[in-house]
Design a protein around this motif. Sequence first.
Motif, mmCIF file in Angstrom:
data_model
loop_
_atom_site.group_PDB
_atom_site.id
_atom_site.type_symbol
_atom_site.label_atom_id
_atom_site.label_comp_id
_atom_site.label_asym_id
_atom_site.label_seq_id
_atom_site.Cartn_x
_atom_site.Cartn_y
_atom_site.Cartn_z
ATOM 1 N N GLU A 132 96.432 43.386 -5.115
ATOM 2 C CA GLU A 132 96.608 41.984 -5.508
ATOM 3 C C GLU A 132 97.892 41.376 -4.958
ATOM 4 O O GLU A 132 98.041 40.160 -4.928
ATOM 5 C CB GLU A 132 96.572 41.883 -7.034
ATOM 6 N N ALA A 133 98.824 42.202 -4.507
ATOM 7 C CA ALA A 133 100.087 41.699 -3.959
ATOM 8 C C ALA A 133 100.070 41.608 -2.439
ATOM 9 O O ALA A 133 101.110 41.395 -1.819
ATOM 10 C CB ALA A 133 101.244 42.594 -4.401
ATOM 11 N N ALA A 134 98.904 41.758 -1.816
ATOM 12 C CA ALA A 134 98.816 41.705 -0.359
ATOM 13 C C ALA A 134 99.415 40.415 0.180
ATOM 14 O O ALA A 134 99.316 39.354 -0.449
ATOM 15 C CB ALA A 134 97.358 41.837 0.084
ATOM 16 N N ALA A 135 100.019 40.494 1.350
ATOM 17 C CA ALA A 135 100.658 39.322 1.952
ATOM 18 C C ALA A 135 99.646 38.243 2.293
ATOM 19 O O ALA A 135 99.954 37.049 2.223
ATOM 20 C CB ALA A 135 101.430 39.738 3.197
ATOM 21 N N ARG A 136 98.419 38.649 2.657
ATOM 22 C CA ARG A 136 97.372 37.699 3.026
ATOM 23 C C ARG A 136 96.286 37.707 1.946
ATOM 24 O O ARG A 136 95.869 38.771 1.471
ATOM 25 C CB ARG A 136 96.752 38.065 4.374
ATOM 26 N N ALA A 137 95.813 36.536 1.587
ATOM 27 C CA ALA A 137 94.786 36.434 0.548
ATOM 28 C C ALA A 137 93.538 37.227 0.910
ATOM 29 O O ALA A 137 92.876 37.803 0.036
ATOM 30 C CB ALA A 137 94.439 34.965 0.313
ATOM 31 N N GLN A 138 93.208 37.289 2.172
ATOM 32 C CA GLN A 138 91.986 37.960 2.613
ATOM 33 C C GLN A 138 91.995 39.465 2.353
ATOM 34 O O GLN A 138 90.953 40.119 2.368
ATOM 35 C CB GLN A 138 91.786 37.723 4.114
ATOM 36 N N ASP A 139 93.183 40.048 2.103
ATOM 37 C CA ASP A 139 93.292 41.497 1.906
ATOM 38 C C ASP A 139 93.373 41.898 0.437
ATOM 39 O O ASP A 139 93.452 43.092 0.137
ATOM 40 C CB ASP A 139 94.536 42.025 2.633
ATOM 41 N N ARG A 140 93.341 40.930 -0.477
ATOM 42 C CA ARG A 140 93.638 41.260 -1.870
ATOM 43 C C ARG A 140 92.494 41.938 -2.618
ATOM 44 O O ARG A 140 92.700 42.456 -3.710
ATOM 45 C CB ARG A 140 94.109 39.994 -2.606
ATOM 46 N N GLY A 141 91.324 41.973 -2.037
ATOM 47 C CA GLY A 141 90.229 42.708 -2.659
ATOM 48 C C GLY A 141 90.114 44.140 -2.169
ATOM 49 O O GLY A 141 89.368 44.946 -2.746
ATOM 50 N N ALA A 142 90.837 44.484 -1.107
ATOM 51 C CA ALA A 142 90.785 45.843 -0.576
ATOM 52 C C ALA A 142 91.530 46.802 -1.510
ATOM 53 O O ALA A 142 92.383 46.393 -2.296
ATOM 54 C CB ALA A 142 91.378 45.879 0.828
ATOM 55 N N ILE A 143 91.197 48.092 -1.409
ATOM 56 C CA ILE A 143 91.698 49.097 -2.347
ATOM 57 C C ILE A 143 92.898 49.837 -1.762
ATOM 58 O O ILE A 143 92.872 50.301 -0.621
ATOM 59 C CB ILE A 143 90.588 50.104 -2.704
ATOM 60 N N LEU A 144 93.945 49.953 -2.570
ATOM 61 C CA LEU A 144 95.132 50.711 -2.188
ATOM 62 C C LEU A 144 94.990 52.166 -2.626
ATOM 63 O O LEU A 144 94.556 52.456 -3.743
ATOM 64 C CB LEU A 144 96.377 50.137 -2.862
ATOM 65 N N PHE A 145 95.399 53.070 -1.735
ATOM 66 C CA PHE A 145 95.497 54.492 -2.054
ATOM 67 C C PHE A 145 96.907 54.956 -1.718
ATOM 68 O O PHE A 145 97.357 54.833 -0.578
ATOM 69 C CB PHE A 145 94.491 55.315 -1.248
ATOM 70 N N ALA A 170 86.484 49.198 3.792
ATOM 71 C CA ALA A 170 85.170 49.755 4.139
ATOM 72 C C ALA A 170 84.653 50.652 3.019
ATOM 73 O O ALA A 170 85.325 51.626 2.644
ATOM 74 C CB ALA A 170 85.267 50.537 5.439
ATOM 75 N N PRO A 171 83.465 50.368 2.459
ATOM 76 C CA PRO A 171 82.959 51.160 1.317
ATOM 77 C C PRO A 171 82.842 52.647 1.603
ATOM 78 O O PRO A 171 83.155 53.468 0.728
ATOM 79 C CB PRO A 171 81.590 50.533 1.036
#
Length: 301
Positions: free
Chosen positions: A106-119, A136-137
């Motif tokens: 949710e803190a991604a610099a770009r809005a387009q990346d905020r749904g991706a999962i951090l590991f 990528a699922p």
Amino acid sequence: MPPVSVEFLLRDHLADPACAWSLGAYGAVAAFARDPAESAAFCEGGRIGLATPRGAIALTASPDLVPFAYETGFTGGWSQAVALCLPAQACAMGRRVVLTELGPDEAAARAQDRGAILFDLGLGLRAVDACVRVAAPDLIDRLRAACGRPILAPGAAIGALLMEASPHRVFSARFGRVEVYTPIPPAGGASASGPHTHILPQLLRLGRTHAATAPIPSGLVPCAALHPAHPAKDATGRRAGFDAARHAAFGSLLDAWGDPALTALRRTVLAGGEPDPVSANSRVARSAIRAAQAQVLAMRS
């Protein structure tokens, strides 16, 4: 008090495409740089930062953020940086030692990346979380299956998987982050110019927050750094003609944010004097003197 605020320091250098940035610890670093003509968008939400097609940096001038400017001398030249430090008691991040899912970024610099999962890669760093961000699922499923295990253990296959998939890398400290979108080079390959990451297990095993040659004051932990344009090198690190304006600019940073004793030694050498033997009797002092001596030679060349 320094003549400018921490926020001004960050904003002023972020506006200069010749300034590079790094965030990480000894053995694991994410770097951000941009070309002068490269498109860049300012980060949202009041953060101090930029996003380009190759990476992003997003920082906040938190009250406990302490800049520390320094030079180190070595055979044939010198390096310079402004370390961005936190008090040792206020720097801790997750310190995870196994691959761990953290959820949407949710803190991604770009809005387009905020749904991706951090590991979190589980490198166990004191003041930095070194992560990958995955959209990528199929790769998310494979990483979830590997959670709970160290990625650098002998025989671990996750490292090769990440090199092949080359997801975004996200390194975070308490006051900000660097994101890298460029491909991970193959084993033995060179990192791309501009944003890139380095993870070096042989250095990570030492458990250091920074190189022993960096004279960071006791009680502070460097989490990131800004690297202004070098007076005697070009953007690729090759030798170039001496740039007096760049040299003077970093001298001003040393005056504002450096160690006064080391800065005094520098001034003495640059003025053609001999440092006081008592003041010069330490490893960091000798390094500062070597740096100044290299600068004198560069001015003459």
